[in-house]
Design an enzyme around this catalytic site. Sequence first.
Site, short mmCIF file in Angstrom:
data_model
loop_
_atom_site.label_atom_id
_atom_site.label_comp_id
_atom_site.label_asym_id
_atom_site.label_seq_id
_atom_site.Cartn_x
_atom_site.Cartn_y
_atom_site.Cartn_z
N GLY A 24 0.88 -1.11 -0.09
CA GLY A 24 -0.02 0.05 0.06
C GLY A 24 0.88 1.14 0.05
N GLU A 25 0.66 2.06 0.92
CA GLU A 25 1.42 3.31 0.91
C GLU A 25 1.89 3.67 2.30
OE1 GLU A 25 2.18 5.10 -1.85
OE2 GLU A 25 3.50 6.06 -0.66
N SER A 26 3.32 3.09 2.38
CA SER A 26 3.77 2.99 3.88
C SER A 26 3.73 4.41 4.65
CB SER A 26 5.46 2.50 3.77
OG SER A 26 6.12 3.73 2.93
N CYS A 85 6.24 -5.50 0.84
CA CYS A 85 6.24 -4.15 0.22
C CYS A 85 6.23 -3.26 1.08
CB CYS A 85 5.20 -4.06 -1.11
SG CYS A 85 5.72 -2.88 -2.22
N ARG A 145 12.91 3.02 -0.15
CA ARG A 145 11.52 3.16 -0.87
C ARG A 145 11.61 3.07 -2.40
NH1 ARG A 145 7.79 7.41 1.01
NH2 ARG A 145 6.31 6.20 -0.19
N ILE A 162 6.05 -4.25 -7.17
CA ILE A 162 5.27 -2.91 -7.71
C ILE A 162 5.63 -1.88 -6.88
CG2 ILE A 162 2.65 -1.90 -7.74
CD1 ILE A 162 1.62 -4.78 -7.48
N HIS A 212 4.87 -9.11 -3.53
CA HIS A 212 3.54 -9.27 -2.91
C HIS A 212 3.32 -10.77 -2.95
CE1 HIS A 212 2.40 -4.83 -2.97
NE2 HIS A 212 3.47 -4.81 -3.71
N GLU A 259 0.97 -11.90 -1.68
CA GLU A 259 -0.62 -12.16 -1.54
C GLU A 259 -1.29 -11.78 -3.14
OE1 GLU A 259 1.16 -9.61 -1.08
OE2 GLU A 259 0.26 -7.41 -1.33
N1 LIG Z 1 3.23 -1.86 -3.54
C1 LIG Z 1 3.57 -1.31 -2.57
O1 LIG Z 1 3.39 -1.41 -1.27
C2 LIG Z 1 4.44 -0.02 -2.64
C3 LIG Z 1 5.03 0.63 -1.70
C4 LIG Z 1 5.53 2.06 -1.68
N2 LIG Z 1 6.51 2.34 -2.49
C5 LIG Z 1 5.80 2.86 -0.18
O2 LIG Z 1 6.74 3.08 -0.14
O3 LIG Z 1 4.74 2.99 0.62
#
Ligand SMILES: NC(=O)CC[C@H](N)C(=O)O
Length: 194
Positions: free
Chosen positions: A53-55, A82, A108, A136, A172, A174
């Site tokens: 997701g978005e860390s 991720c 990242r 991703i 990922h 999942e």
């Molecule tokens: N697919 C992802 O979880 C991307 C991670 C995203 N680049 C982050 O740093 O949050």
Amino acid sequence: MIKIGILDLQGDVSEHQMMAKNAVEKIGLKADVSKVKTASEVAECNGIIISGGESTVIGRLIKENSINTAIKENQIPVLGTCAGMVLLGQETDFEQPLLGLIPMKVKRNGFGRQKLSFEADLNLNTLETPYPGVFIRAPYAYDVEDEAVVVGQIQDKIIAVTYEHHMATAFHPELTNDTRIHEYFLKEVLNCVE
Ligand SMILES: NC(=O)CC[C@H](N)C(=O)O
């Protein structure tokens, strides 16, 4: 019965829940796999999975909801994928709240623009045959300290690390049909509760 919580703040949570359930069935465990949102729900879990997701967003919500304290005080094993890998690190290249449970730094979006997303077969120390890696906007780990274990690399970049009962993957699991990463984590959780 053990309880696995899929941290439900942001990201591909349902996919992790499905894969974790499949892994539970495969290894014949008695386990509950539920989405969790609050510190008290997290505190009741034997293992926590943090999705991609978005860390920055997930990290902020973890802190605001005191989920970091719940995980640390109860010494709950975490599988982070991720964005989850970023959060497990102790340092990243952006100012954001981290859990810091694995002694490593994380870059990242570490695979550059031209390779924001790709798939590759991965040789991981924990598995006998290659694992289908889905990347991703993936991070990679560096400066992994000796007490942690580098489980896999690609293009000289570290994409899977274990430390104590935690595991971080840049890819990922999942988003595949291969439950072996989830199975590995469930066994780590079991080792903790036994
Ligand atoms: N697919 C992802 O979880 C991307 C991670 C995203 N680049 C982050 O740093 O949050």
